[in-house]
Design an enzyme around this catalytic site. Sequence first.
Site, PDB file in Angstrom:
ATOM      1  N   ASP A  67      48.180  43.079  47.030  1.00 52.68           N
ATOM      2  CA  ASP A  67      47.914  42.036  46.044  1.00 52.68           C
ATOM      3  C   ASP A  67      48.535  42.323  44.687  1.00 52.68           C
ATOM      4  O   ASP A  67      49.042  43.418  44.437  1.00 52.68           O
ATOM      5  CB  ASP A  67      46.389  41.821  45.904  1.00 52.68           C
ATOM      6  CG  ASP A  67      45.606  43.131  45.930  1.00 52.68           C
ATOM      7  OD1 ASP A  67      46.210  44.188  45.649  1.00 52.68           O
ATOM      8  OD2 ASP A  67      44.407  43.107  46.236  1.00 52.68           O
ATOM      9  N   ASN A 136      31.548  43.599  46.262  1.00 54.73           N
ATOM     10  CA  ASN A 136      31.093  42.341  46.876  1.00 54.73           C
ATOM     11  C   ASN A 136      31.643  42.159  48.288  1.00 54.73           C
ATOM     12  O   ASN A 136      31.547  41.082  48.861  1.00 54.73           O
ATOM     13  CB  ASN A 136      31.472  41.144  45.988  1.00 54.73           C
ATOM     14  CG  ASN A 136      32.981  40.975  45.859  1.00 54.73           C
ATOM     15  OD1 ASN A 136      33.754  41.717  46.441  1.00 54.73           O
ATOM     16  ND2 ASN A 136      33.397  39.997  45.072  1.00 54.73           N
ATOM     17  N   HIS A 138      34.865  42.405  49.202  1.00 53.27           N
ATOM     18  CA  HIS A 138      36.226  41.880  49.342  1.00 53.27           C
ATOM     19  C   HIS A 138      37.188  42.945  49.870  1.00 53.27           C
ATOM     20  O   HIS A 138      36.983  44.135  49.683  1.00 53.27           O
ATOM     21  CB  HIS A 138      36.742  41.239  48.038  1.00 53.27           C
ATOM     22  CG  HIS A 138      37.104  42.192  46.938  1.00 53.27           C
ATOM     23  ND1 HIS A 138      36.957  41.873  45.597  1.00 53.27           N
ATOM     24  CD2 HIS A 138      37.636  43.448  46.935  1.00 53.27           C
ATOM     25  CE1 HIS A 138      37.382  42.875  44.850  1.00 53.27           C
ATOM     26  NE2 HIS A 138      37.788  43.850  45.639  1.00 53.27           N
ATOM     27  N   GLU A 143      38.055  37.250  48.190  1.00 56.90           N
ATOM     28  CA  GLU A 143      36.681  37.244  47.697  1.00 56.90           C
ATOM     29  C   GLU A 143      35.755  36.594  48.737  1.00 56.90           C
ATOM     30  O   GLU A 143      36.229  35.898  49.643  1.00 56.90           O
ATOM     31  CB  GLU A 143      36.622  36.461  46.376  1.00 56.90           C
ATOM     32  CG  GLU A 143      37.488  37.060  45.258  1.00 56.90           C
ATOM     33  CD  GLU A 143      36.902  38.324  44.640  1.00 56.90           C
ATOM     34  OE1 GLU A 143      36.217  39.096  45.339  1.00 56.90           O
ATOM     35  OE2 GLU A 143      37.143  38.551  43.445  1.00 56.90           O
TER      36      GLU A 143
HETATM   37  C1  F6R Z   1      43.388  46.712  45.568  1.00 59.01           C
HETATM   38  C2  F6R Z   1      42.544  45.824  46.332  1.00 59.01           C
HETATM   39  C3  F6R Z   1      41.063  45.780  46.182  1.00 59.01           C
HETATM   40  C4  F6R Z   1      40.417  47.148  45.978  1.00 59.01           C
HETATM   41  C5  F6R Z   1      38.909  47.004  45.777  1.00 59.01           C
HETATM   42  C6  F6R Z   1      38.247  48.333  45.523  1.00 59.01           C
HETATM   43  O1  F6R Z   1      44.750  46.531  45.897  1.00 59.01           O
HETATM   44  O2  F6R Z   1      43.064  45.087  47.099  1.00 59.01           O
HETATM   45  O3  F6R Z   1      40.496  45.177  47.319  1.00 59.01           O
HETATM   46  O4  F6R Z   1      40.681  47.953  47.086  1.00 59.01           O
HETATM   47  O5  F6R Z   1      38.655  46.155  44.696  1.00 59.01           O
HETATM   48  O6  F6R Z   1      38.697  48.830  44.294  1.00 59.01           O
HETATM   49  P1  F6R Z   1      38.404  50.335  43.891  1.00 59.01           P
HETATM   50  O7  F6R Z   1      39.086  51.193  44.865  1.00 59.01           O
HETATM   51  O8  F6R Z   1      39.019  50.457  42.504  1.00 59.01           O
HETATM   52  O9  F6R Z   1      36.940  50.485  43.888  1.00 59.01           O
END
Ligand code: F6R
Length: 260
Positions: A67, A136, A138, A143
Site C-alpha cells: 500500500d 482493527n 485490517h 479496513e
Molecule cells: C502496512 C500495512 C498495514 C500494517 C498494519 C500494522 O504496509 O499494510 O496493514 O501492517 O497497520 O501496522 P504496524 O505494524 O505498524 O502495527
Amino acid sequence: MRLVILPNSDDVAEFACDLFVRQLKDKPKSILGLATGSSPTSTYKKLIGRQAAGEVSFADATSFNLDEYVGLSGDHTQSYRYFMNENLFDHIDIDKQNTFVPNGDAANPNDECDRYEELISLMGGIDLQLLGIGINGHIGFNEPLSSLSSRTRVKTLTKSTIEANSRFFGEGERQPTDSMTMGIGTILDAKQVVMLATGSHKSEAVRGCVEGPVTASCPASALQMHEHAIVVVDEDAAADLSMKDYAIWAETRHQALEQL
Ligand code: F6R
C-alpha cells in the site's frame, strides 16, 4: 492456517526472516509482497544482515508493496516508498527498478490502482506475501467492511488507523486520510502469506483473524480461506487465543513431521 506462537518479537522476526531466505534460495526470481509499519522492521534488519553475510541475494527478486498513501510522492519522508528505501531496499542488492510501490502522487489514483493490480498479475503473481495486522483487523489498508474479494483500489482510512499511524507524523504535518492498497482478493492470490503480530495491543485483532468468523468486520479473518497462510505471533499477541495450547502443540508436531 498454521499458527506459530513464539516467546518474543525477536523470535517472530527471525522466523519471518528464515522464511524469506528459504523462499529466495528456492526461487531466486521470487516475487515478494512486502509491508511497512512497525511489524516488519526487525525482519528487514535481519534480512539486511543475512544478505551482508552472503547468505541470501535479492538480485533477481521483484517486490510489490501492499500500500501507499494517496497524495504522498515517493520522496516524502512519510511515504511507504521512502520507508522501504530506508528500511530495506537501500541496504540490499535488489535492483530498485524491480521494487514496486503504488505511486502515491499519481494524477489518477484509481488508474494507478488498476495498473498496479495488472502489473502484479503480469509478473506472475506474488510468491510470498508479508503482512502486519491493524488493531482493527485490517491487512494492507483493507479496513473493516472491505470486500473479501477486493482488488487494488483506493481505500479511505478509518479514524482508528489514522490515529494509530499518527505516531509516524510530526506535529502539524499533514496526514493523508486515503490510501491505495492491494485488495483482500489480491492478497489471497499470493501463493503463500505470512502475517506477523507482536504486542498485547494486537491480541484482540489476532483472535479475530485466527479464531473469529470469516467476516468483513475483521479483514484478516479472510486468511482462514488461504491454503498456505502462516500467522506468527509472540506470547503477548497470542494472549486472547482460546486454542493457544493446541496451537503450540500442533506446531511442535508440524516441525517433527517436517523432519521425516
Ligand atoms: C502496512 C500495512 C498495514 C500494517 C498494519 C500494522 O504496509 O499494510 O496493514 O501492517 O497497520 O501496522 P504496524 O505494524 O505498524 O502495527
